[in-house]
Write a protein that holds these residues in place. Structure first.
Motif, mmCIF file in Angstrom:
data_model
loop_
_atom_site.group_PDB
_atom_site.id
_atom_site.type_symbol
_atom_site.label_atom_id
_atom_site.label_comp_id
_atom_site.label_asym_id
_atom_site.label_seq_id
_atom_site.Cartn_x
_atom_site.Cartn_y
_atom_site.Cartn_z
ATOM 1 N N ALA A 66 -86.059 -63.874 -37.820
ATOM 2 C CA ALA A 66 -84.971 -64.028 -38.074
ATOM 3 C C ALA A 66 -85.139 -65.838 -38.468
ATOM 4 O O ALA A 66 -84.678 -66.313 -39.547
ATOM 5 N N THR A 67 -85.485 -66.388 -37.914
ATOM 6 C CA THR A 67 -85.136 -67.895 -37.640
ATOM 7 C C THR A 67 -85.884 -68.381 -38.203
ATOM 8 O O THR A 67 -85.963 -69.406 -38.630
ATOM 9 N N VAL A 68 -86.827 -67.354 -38.318
ATOM 10 C CA VAL A 68 -88.246 -68.838 -38.525
ATOM 11 C C VAL A 68 -88.235 -68.201 -39.814
ATOM 12 O O VAL A 68 -88.176 -68.761 -41.266
ATOM 13 N N ALA A 69 -87.226 -67.233 -40.614
ATOM 14 C CA ALA A 69 -86.740 -66.786 -42.025
ATOM 15 C C ALA A 69 -85.904 -67.451 -42.637
ATOM 16 O O ALA A 69 -85.470 -67.046 -43.979
ATOM 17 N N ARG A 70 -85.142 -68.521 -41.767
ATOM 18 C CA ARG A 70 -83.905 -68.784 -41.946
ATOM 19 C C ARG A 70 -82.600 -68.440 -42.174
ATOM 20 O O ARG A 70 -81.985 -68.650 -43.383
ATOM 21 N N VAL A 71 -82.496 -66.976 -41.888
ATOM 22 C CA VAL A 71 -81.135 -66.300 -41.824
ATOM 23 C C VAL A 71 -80.253 -67.206 -41.273
ATOM 24 O O VAL A 71 -79.861 -67.945 -39.540
ATOM 25 N N PRO A 72 -78.692 -67.093 -42.168
ATOM 26 C CA PRO A 72 -77.434 -67.531 -41.585
ATOM 27 C C PRO A 72 -77.121 -67.078 -40.591
ATOM 28 O O PRO A 72 -76.632 -67.707 -39.601
ATOM 29 N N TYR A 73 -76.971 -66.113 -40.663
ATOM 30 C CA TYR A 73 -76.894 -65.234 -39.203
ATOM 31 C C TYR A 73 -77.316 -64.532 -38.424
ATOM 32 O O TYR A 73 -77.166 -63.270 -39.561
ATOM 33 N N VAL A 74 -77.804 -64.344 -37.430
ATOM 34 C CA VAL A 74 -78.291 -63.017 -36.710
ATOM 35 C C VAL A 74 -77.119 -63.066 -35.982
ATOM 36 O O VAL A 74 -76.559 -62.573 -35.646
ATOM 37 N N VAL A 75 -76.700 -61.307 -35.615
ATOM 38 C CA VAL A 75 -75.874 -60.536 -35.757
ATOM 39 C C VAL A 75 -76.394 -59.524 -34.867
ATOM 40 O O VAL A 75 -77.248 -58.731 -35.274
ATOM 41 N N GLU B 72 -72.633 -55.141 -26.276
ATOM 42 C CA GLU B 72 -71.457 -55.469 -27.695
ATOM 43 C C GLU B 72 -70.543 -54.343 -27.793
ATOM 44 O O GLU B 72 -69.580 -53.968 -27.647
ATOM 45 N N GLN B 73 -71.053 -52.490 -28.040
ATOM 46 C CA GLN B 73 -70.550 -51.779 -28.173
ATOM 47 C C GLN B 73 -69.276 -51.514 -27.536
ATOM 48 O O GLN B 73 -68.652 -51.380 -27.297
ATOM 49 N N ALA B 74 -69.768 -51.443 -25.728
ATOM 50 C CA ALA B 74 -69.126 -51.503 -25.044
ATOM 51 C C ALA B 74 -67.768 -52.765 -24.430
ATOM 52 O O ALA B 74 -66.460 -52.060 -24.150
ATOM 53 N N GLU B 75 -68.338 -54.442 -25.046
ATOM 54 C CA GLU B 75 -67.261 -54.373 -25.295
ATOM 55 C C GLU B 75 -66.901 -54.920 -26.379
ATOM 56 O O GLU B 75 -65.480 -55.515 -26.756
ATOM 57 N N ARG B 76 -67.035 -54.055 -27.898
ATOM 58 C CA ARG B 76 -66.807 -54.051 -29.347
ATOM 59 C C ARG B 76 -66.377 -55.549 -29.321
ATOM 60 O O ARG B 76 -65.699 -56.332 -30.190
ATOM 61 N N ARG B 77 -67.752 -55.834 -29.135
ATOM 62 C CA ARG B 77 -68.285 -57.476 -29.932
ATOM 63 C C ARG B 77 -69.424 -57.803 -30.712
ATOM 64 O O ARG B 77 -70.100 -56.493 -30.018
ATOM 65 N N LEU B 78 -69.948 -58.852 -31.085
ATOM 66 C CA LEU B 78 -70.732 -59.403 -32.152
ATOM 67 C C LEU B 78 -71.286 -59.805 -30.822
ATOM 68 O O LEU B 78 -70.479 -61.030 -30.888
ATOM 69 N N SER B 79 -73.329 -59.930 -31.001
ATOM 70 C CA SER B 79 -73.458 -60.862 -30.655
ATOM 71 C C SER B 79 -74.040 -61.918 -31.696
ATOM 72 O O SER B 79 -74.655 -61.739 -32.341
ATOM 73 N N VAL B 80 -73.331 -62.881 -32.089
ATOM 74 C CA VAL B 80 -73.618 -63.978 -33.800
ATOM 75 C C VAL B 80 -74.785 -65.504 -32.541
ATOM 76 O O VAL B 80 -74.030 -66.157 -32.421
ATOM 77 N N ARG B 81 -75.643 -65.631 -33.328
ATOM 78 C CA ARG B 81 -75.940 -65.937 -33.162
ATOM 79 C C ARG B 81 -76.193 -67.202 -34.825
ATOM 80 O O ARG B 81 -76.518 -66.238 -36.006
ATOM 81 N N ARG B 82 -75.947 -67.761 -35.266
ATOM 82 C CA ARG B 82 -76.029 -69.562 -36.335
ATOM 83 C C ARG B 82 -77.587 -69.757 -36.369
ATOM 84 O O ARG B 82 -77.868 -70.429 -35.494
ATOM 85 N N ARG B 83 -77.684 -69.938 -37.678
ATOM 86 C CA ARG B 83 -78.900 -70.849 -38.052
ATOM 87 C C ARG B 83 -78.313 -72.098 -37.309
ATOM 88 O O ARG B 83 -77.367 -72.495 -37.783
ATOM 89 N N GLY B 84 -79.253 -72.612 -36.407
ATOM 90 C CA GLY B 84 -79.645 -74.039 -36.009
ATOM 91 C C GLY B 84 -78.733 -74.091 -34.634
ATOM 92 O O GLY B 84 -78.434 -75.660 -34.334
ATOM 93 N N SER B 85 -77.889 -73.225 -33.889
ATOM 94 C CA SER B 85 -77.321 -72.953 -33.034
ATOM 95 C C SER B 85 -78.765 -72.195 -31.928
ATOM 96 O O SER B 85 -78.977 -71.115 -32.234
ATOM 97 N N ASN B 86 -78.545 -72.433 -30.862
ATOM 98 C CA ASN B 86 -79.541 -71.692 -29.745
ATOM 99 C C ASN B 86 -78.425 -70.954 -29.014
ATOM 100 O O ASN B 86 -79.162 -69.216 -28.326
ATOM 101 N N ALA B 87 -77.613 -70.602 -28.543
ATOM 102 C CA ALA B 87 -76.157 -69.822 -28.029
ATOM 103 C C ALA B 87 -76.057 -69.268 -29.026
ATOM 104 O O ALA B 87 -75.472 -69.613 -29.805
#
Length: 66
Positions: free
Chosen positions: A26-35, A41-56
């Motif tokens: 997805a990073t190579v394809a320049r996807v703006p957000y990878v979730v 994540e389900q247990a915590e009811r959160r999403l792990s979101v990586r924004r394009r240009g950010s490594n964390a």
């Protein structure tokens, strides 16, 4: 969401690859957000979101993402 301008596109990558390989693809394809939604994540009811240009990834609620 009130208009088509507020819409977003969702694609699911369920390929038989590791999560890191799918994120890399997805990073190579320049996807703006990878979730990532896994067991943790389900247990915590959160999403792990990586924004394009950010490594964390960020842990966000669905409301925070939208």
């Amino acid at each position: 969401m009130d208009s088509a301008d507020d819409a977003f596109e969702v694609r699911v990558d369920d390929a038989d690859l590791s999560v890191s390989n799918r994120v890399r693809k997805a990073t190579v394809a320049r996807v703006p957000y990878v979730v990532v939604v896994g067991d943790a994540e389900q247990a915590e009811r959160r999403l792990s979101v990586r924004r394009r240009g950010s490594n964390a990834p960020e842990a966000l609620s669905v409301e925070q993402l939208i």
